[in-house]
Design a protein around this motif. Structure first.
Motif, PDB file in Angstrom:
ATOM      1  N   UNK A 124       0.859  -1.309   0.123  1.00  0.00           N
ATOM      2  CA  UNK A 124      -0.129  -0.015   0.090  1.00  0.00           C
ATOM      3  C   UNK A 124       0.795   1.140   0.029  1.00  0.00           C
ATOM      4  N   UNK A 125       2.062   1.095   0.763  1.00  0.00           N
ATOM      5  CA  UNK A 125       2.657   2.415   0.716  1.00  0.00           C
ATOM      6  C   UNK A 125       3.545   2.655  -0.698  1.00  0.00           C
ATOM      7  N   UNK A 126       3.762   1.640  -1.397  1.00  0.00           N
ATOM      8  CA  UNK A 126       4.226   1.800  -2.823  1.00  0.00           C
ATOM      9  C   UNK A 126       3.272   2.122  -3.593  1.00  0.00           C
ATOM     10  N   UNK A 127       1.977   1.884  -3.508  1.00  0.00           N
ATOM     11  CA  UNK A 127       1.061   2.293  -4.339  1.00  0.00           C
ATOM     12  C   UNK A 127       0.934   3.819  -4.040  1.00  0.00           C
ATOM     13  N   UNK A 128       1.004   4.207  -2.921  1.00  0.00           N
ATOM     14  CA  UNK A 128       1.078   5.645  -2.617  1.00  0.00           C
ATOM     15  C   UNK A 128       2.144   6.525  -3.333  1.00  0.00           C
ATOM     16  N   UNK A 129       3.265   5.892  -3.695  1.00  0.00           N
ATOM     17  CA  UNK A 129       4.249   6.349  -4.431  1.00  0.00           C
ATOM     18  C   UNK A 129       4.319   6.417  -6.023  1.00  0.00           C
ATOM     19  N   UNK A 131       2.204   7.791  -8.029  1.00  0.00           N
ATOM     20  CA  UNK A 131       2.163   9.151  -8.738  1.00  0.00           C
ATOM     21  C   UNK A 131       3.444   9.695  -8.912  1.00  0.00           C
ATOM     22  N   UNK A 132       4.525   9.419  -8.087  1.00  0.00           N
ATOM     23  CA  UNK A 132       5.715  10.206  -8.201  1.00  0.00           C
ATOM     24  C   UNK A 132       6.597   9.420  -9.399  1.00  0.00           C
ATOM     25  N   UNK A 133       6.034   8.378 -10.049  1.00  0.00           N
ATOM     26  CA  UNK A 133       6.747   7.774 -11.061  1.00  0.00           C
ATOM     27  C   UNK A 133       6.713   8.694 -12.521  1.00  0.00           C
ATOM     28  N   UNK A 134       5.615   9.852 -12.499  1.00  0.00           N
ATOM     29  CA  UNK A 134       5.486  10.301 -13.529  1.00  0.00           C
ATOM     30  C   UNK A 134       6.001  11.976 -13.384  1.00  0.00           C
ATOM     31  N   UNK A 135       5.947  12.848 -14.144  1.00  0.00           N
ATOM     32  CA  UNK A 135       6.157  14.352 -14.151  1.00  0.00           C
ATOM     33  C   UNK A 135       5.239  15.049 -13.360  1.00  0.00           C
ATOM     34  N   UNK A 136       5.593  15.769 -12.530  1.00  0.00           N
ATOM     35  CA  UNK A 136       4.646  16.742 -11.924  1.00  0.00           C
ATOM     36  C   UNK A 136       3.673  17.586 -12.971  1.00  0.00           C
ATOM     37  N   UNK A 137       4.213  18.065 -14.019  1.00  0.00           N
ATOM     38  CA  UNK A 137       3.410  18.674 -15.057  1.00  0.00           C
ATOM     39  C   UNK A 137       2.478  17.621 -15.571  1.00  0.00           C
ATOM     40  N   UNK A 138       2.660  16.448 -15.851  1.00  0.00           N
ATOM     41  CA  UNK A 138       1.757  15.397 -16.314  1.00  0.00           C
ATOM     42  C   UNK A 138       0.563  15.243 -15.624  1.00  0.00           C
ATOM     43  N   UNK A 139       1.118  15.222 -14.488  1.00  0.00           N
ATOM     44  CA  UNK A 139       0.063  15.055 -13.305  1.00  0.00           C
ATOM     45  C   UNK A 139      -1.098  16.018 -13.045  1.00  0.00           C
ATOM     46  N   UNK A 140      -0.414  17.456 -13.265  1.00  0.00           N
ATOM     47  CA  UNK A 140      -1.053  18.445 -13.128  1.00  0.00           C
ATOM     48  C   UNK A 140      -2.172  18.620 -14.521  1.00  0.00           C
ATOM     49  N   UNK A 180      -4.391  20.536  -7.029  1.00  0.00           N
ATOM     50  CA  UNK A 180      -3.418  20.244  -7.625  1.00  0.00           C
ATOM     51  C   UNK A 180      -2.141  20.204  -6.417  1.00  0.00           C
ATOM     52  N   UNK A 181      -1.998  21.214  -5.912  1.00  0.00           N
ATOM     53  CA  UNK A 181      -0.972  20.876  -4.834  1.00  0.00           C
ATOM     54  C   UNK A 181      -1.065  19.642  -3.776  1.00  0.00           C
ATOM     55  N   UNK A 182      -2.354  19.592  -3.330  1.00  0.00           N
ATOM     56  CA  UNK A 182      -2.712  18.518  -2.505  1.00  0.00           C
ATOM     57  C   UNK A 182      -2.324  17.094  -3.190  1.00  0.00           C
ATOM     58  N   UNK A 183      -2.463  17.172  -4.521  1.00  0.00           N
ATOM     59  CA  UNK A 183      -2.432  15.787  -5.156  1.00  0.00           C
ATOM     60  C   UNK A 183      -0.769  15.813  -5.241  1.00  0.00           C
ATOM     61  N   UNK A 184      -0.231  16.592  -5.584  1.00  0.00           N
ATOM     62  CA  UNK A 184       1.318  16.698  -5.759  1.00  0.00           C
ATOM     63  C   UNK A 184       2.038  16.447  -4.539  1.00  0.00           C
ATOM     64  N   UNK A 185       1.696  16.979  -3.284  1.00  0.00           N
ATOM     65  CA  UNK A 185       2.572  16.986  -2.073  1.00  0.00           C
ATOM     66  C   UNK A 185       2.125  16.361  -0.982  1.00  0.00           C
ATOM     67  N   UNK A 186       1.081  15.756  -0.903  1.00  0.00           N
ATOM     68  CA  UNK A 186       0.382  14.921   0.216  1.00  0.00           C
ATOM     69  C   UNK A 186       1.625  13.941   0.485  1.00  0.00           C
TER      70      UNK A 186
END
Length: 304
Positions: A124-129, A131-140, A180-186
């Motif tokens: 579950x912890x790996x699943x939380x990470x 989103x960090x496998x892609x660029x912040x710009x792409x996630x936005x 977007x901030x919450x999505x990126x930095x939680x």
């Protein structure tokens, strides 16, 4: 007796060669720290006192850049642009900090105390990470087709009859920026809080339960105080990143929302480097003051 015993104890002194070896071991890290941290900061501070025109930088010493930043701020009738921009930046920092703190604490609590299997915890912890496998710009950018005027959310709301016309504030607004901030930095809040929770002695929680404490009393009087180091570290991460961010506000705000980071980026693009450096110095001082205030709440070095 005690004096003779203490006098008979050998006095351990550090050999000069060992002390010199310790300094040599610290030298590479010190050199990297000075080259990539202290020297750039010193250059920014130096340039902030330079003058400039449309064509070149003029080395010297002037306070004109700092004066121009706060120009008009003495007027009591209306808040100046600089204060409005800082207020907007602090607003986003506070909102994102509060939401990420609640979300990060809840996720960490679930992983630490409700998931018993270490393997499932790791999964579950790996699943939380992920989103960090892609660029912040792409996630936005991925939020645009969801929140846009003709996006999936608005189409669903109109189709279900919840609203008669598309909701305009879902995208290019304060809401989309905070989202977007919450999505990126939680995740920056989850990791240190989860680490603090995993270090809590479970016998303390059992003792609180045996003493008749309710779940909320155990949470407030036992778990939260023991997690304060993780909370402070996560808060420092989130607040400092949001304070200096300009990409997220530019993309999700539709280039219509101001922040200190955005102003510095615009001034740099117009080659107004001394003015941008002065703004950066002021922002750095404010961020350091926030970090200092947070670290007064707990001795992070002692707790770690």
């Amino acid at each position: 007796m005690s004096s003779s015993t203490s006098s008979s104890l050998p006095v351990v002194t550090q050999a000069p060669g060992r002390s010199l070896a310790a300094w040599w071991q610290a030298l590479p890290l010190t050199a990297v720290f000075m080259l990539f941290f202290l020297v750039p900061l010193a250059l920014i501070l130096m340039v902030s006192f330079w003058d400039f025109n449309e064509y070149e930088l003029l080395p010297g010493f002037t306070l004109k850049n700092y004066v121009s930043i706060f120009e008009g701020c003495g007027n009591t009738d209306e808040m100046c642009v600089t204060f409005k921009t800082y207020l907007s930046t602090f607003k986003f920092s506070a909102l994102v900090w509060l939401i990420t703190l609640v979300t990060g604490f809840a996720v960490s609590y679930f992983l630490a105390f409700h998931v018993r299997s270490p393997g499932v915890q790791t999964l579950l912890f790996v699943l939380c990470t992920i989103p960090f496998w892609t660029s912040n710009v792409i996630r936005m950018i991925s939020w645009v087709p969801l929140l846009g005027r003709n996006g999936l959310v608005n189409q669903s709301l109109v189709g279900l009859g919840v609203v008669n016309q598309p909701v305009e504030w879902l995208l290019f607004s304060d809401f989309s920026v905070v989202l977007a901030f919450v999505h990126l930095y939680t995740m920056f809040m989850i990791v240190p809080i989860f680490n603090s929770m995993m270090r809590i002695d479970r016998s303390l929680i059992e003792a609180a339960n045996d003493s008749g404490a309710s779940g909320w009393q155990t949470l407030w009087n036992v778990i939260i105080p023991l997690c304060r180091t993780g909370i402070i570290i996560g808060s420092i991460f989130v607040i400092t990143i949001v304070m200096g961010d300009f990409v997220t506000i530019g993309v999700m705000g539709g280039q219509q929302i101001a922040s200190i980071g955005k102003i510095i980026q615009v001034q740099t693009s117009y080659l107004q480097f001394p003015l941008a450096a002065a703004n950066a110095v002021i922002l750095l001082v404010l961020v350091l003051m926030i970090i200092w205030a947070l670290t007064r709440l707990v001795d992070i070095r002692k707790e770690l």
